[in-house]
Design a protein around this motif. Structure first.
Motif, PDB file in Angstrom:
ATOM      1  N   ASN A 144       0.814  -1.209   0.000  1.00  0.00           N
ATOM      2  CA  ASN A 144       0.000   0.000   0.000  1.00  0.00           C
ATOM      3  C   ASN A 144       0.853   1.268   0.000  1.00  0.00           C
ATOM      4  O   ASN A 144       1.761   1.389   0.827  1.00  0.00           O
ATOM      5  N   PRO A 145       0.575   2.235  -0.896  1.00  0.00           N
ATOM      6  CA  PRO A 145      -0.393   2.194  -1.992  1.00  0.00           C
ATOM      7  C   PRO A 145       0.271   1.676  -3.272  1.00  0.00           C
ATOM      8  O   PRO A 145       1.371   2.126  -3.627  1.00  0.00           O
ATOM      9  N   PRO A 146      -0.352   0.733  -3.990  1.00  0.00           N
ATOM     10  CA  PRO A 146       0.302   0.092  -5.133  1.00  0.00           C
ATOM     11  C   PRO A 146       0.615   1.022  -6.297  1.00  0.00           C
ATOM     12  O   PRO A 146       1.454   0.686  -7.130  1.00  0.00           O
ATOM     13  N   TYR A 147      -0.038   2.182  -6.361  1.00  0.00           N
ATOM     14  CA  TYR A 147       0.276   3.101  -7.466  1.00  0.00           C
ATOM     15  C   TYR A 147       1.692   3.653  -7.319  1.00  0.00           C
ATOM     16  O   TYR A 147       2.344   3.939  -8.315  1.00  0.00           O
ATOM     17  N   TYR A 148       2.164   3.809  -6.091  1.00  0.00           N
ATOM     18  CA  TYR A 148       3.495   4.360  -5.842  1.00  0.00           C
ATOM     19  C   TYR A 148       4.514   3.285  -5.473  1.00  0.00           C
ATOM     20  O   TYR A 148       5.701   3.415  -5.769  1.00  0.00           O
TER      21      TYR A 148
END
Length: 313
Positions: A144-148
């Motif tokens: 978490n967070p997988p976007y970063y």
């Protein structure tokens, strides 16, 4: 024609997964069993994509508006699953709920559709125990967070076929994640087992009045974490001796064994023993939503900057 992908979304992880898949050019269908929640997710995603584009941190080759056009919200599960080849479940960590969801999914999709769970603490043999065709099931556990934070652990069910693992690995790579394969399921997977070891010893050192909460966090953020952002523990020890890993173990292996044998029992993270550690943490960051939200926003901005640095190097 782009292939379609379906997400069953819940909270931040689900929204972040949707953004990741859309950044890779895939059509994303969001479903939530609470009416209106999937539409609300779209609103939050639009805001994040626009902010990322403004900060020049948008992932993928498409503009924010193009990525947003790939994402749709649905209150009907069957409709959301139309055309899907990969389903990423993101509901809360309650085994019975996940088992029920995958029973519903199996009734609505063909045998060639991959069923994936975002669970962080439930092993695949439990999550998929009520699925008949377990060969196409796996856990895709993000950080978490997988976007970063791009790492994703791919954990097979004992019956998962290699072709499914290969397909998930290829998909995650294509959308810009960094997948790692576990050869078999194990409680906590790899990320949480390593994290638990760090938490346990950090907690013991604070509880035993060896170091403060603030300073043990600095041990990681200004010390070990600096190099672990780019190289892992195995490469670290390989580079920390003139002739590599074997030389390192000859020099330091006995000392590491001595340290490990000195570690105490697993700490009690509740009750009286925990009060002093928690109190010290709350002095640094109160647990009000205002303070926690501000620190989470800071975390995400720093992770964004680090992700850019890693991309450029």
């Amino acid at each position: 024609m782009r292939s379609e992908k379906t997400l069953r979304i819940h909270g931040l992880i689900g929204r972040s997964w949707a953004m990741v898949f859309a950044s890779g050019g895939y059509t994303v269908k969001i479903y939530d069993n609470q009416p209106g929640q999937s539409a609300k997710a779209i609103t939050e995603i639009r805001k994040q994509l626009e902010e990322l584009e403004e900060a020049h941190m948008l992932r993928g080759q498409l503009k924010a508006s193009q990525q947003l056009n790939l994402i749709s919200s649905h209150d009907d599960l069957a409709q959301a699953l139309e055309g899907a080849f990969f389903v990423q479940e993101c509901v809360f960590e309650q085994l019975e709920v996940k088992q029920s969801i995958f029973q519903d999914l199996e009734r609505l999709v063909g045998n060639n559709v991959i069923l994936s769970s975002s669970t962080s603490c439930l092993v695949p043999s439990s999550v998929f125990s009520k699925v008949h065709n377990k060969s196409r099931c796996l856990v895709s556990h993000p950080v978490n967070p997988p976007y970063y934070v791009k790492l994703v652990e791919l954990v097979p069910h004992p019956e998962t076929v290699m072709a499914v693992m290969d397909a998930a690995y290829a998909l995650m790579t294509k959308v810009g994640q960094v997948p790692v394969r576990l050869k078999r399921e194990i409680d906590g997977f790899a990320v949480n087992r390593v994290q638990a070891a760090i938490i346990s010893e950090s907690w013991r050192l604070v509880k035993d009045d060896v170091i403060s909460v603030k300073d043990i966090d600095l041990v990681m953020s200004e010390g070990l974490g600096m190099r672990y952002a780019f190289i892992g523990p195995m490469e670290t020890i390989h580079l920390n001796a003139p002739e590599g890993m074997e030389d390192y173990m000859k020099r330091y292996g006995e000392g590491i064994t001595r340290l490990l044998n000195s570690f105490g029992p697993t700490p009690d993270f509740s009750g009286e023993e925990a009060k002093s550690v928690i109190s010290e943490m709350l002095e640094l960051i109160p647990n009000s939503q205002q303070h926690l939200s501000a620190r989470k926003e800071r975390r995400d901005l720093l992770l964004m900057s680090l992700a850019k640095l890693k991309k450029d190097h």
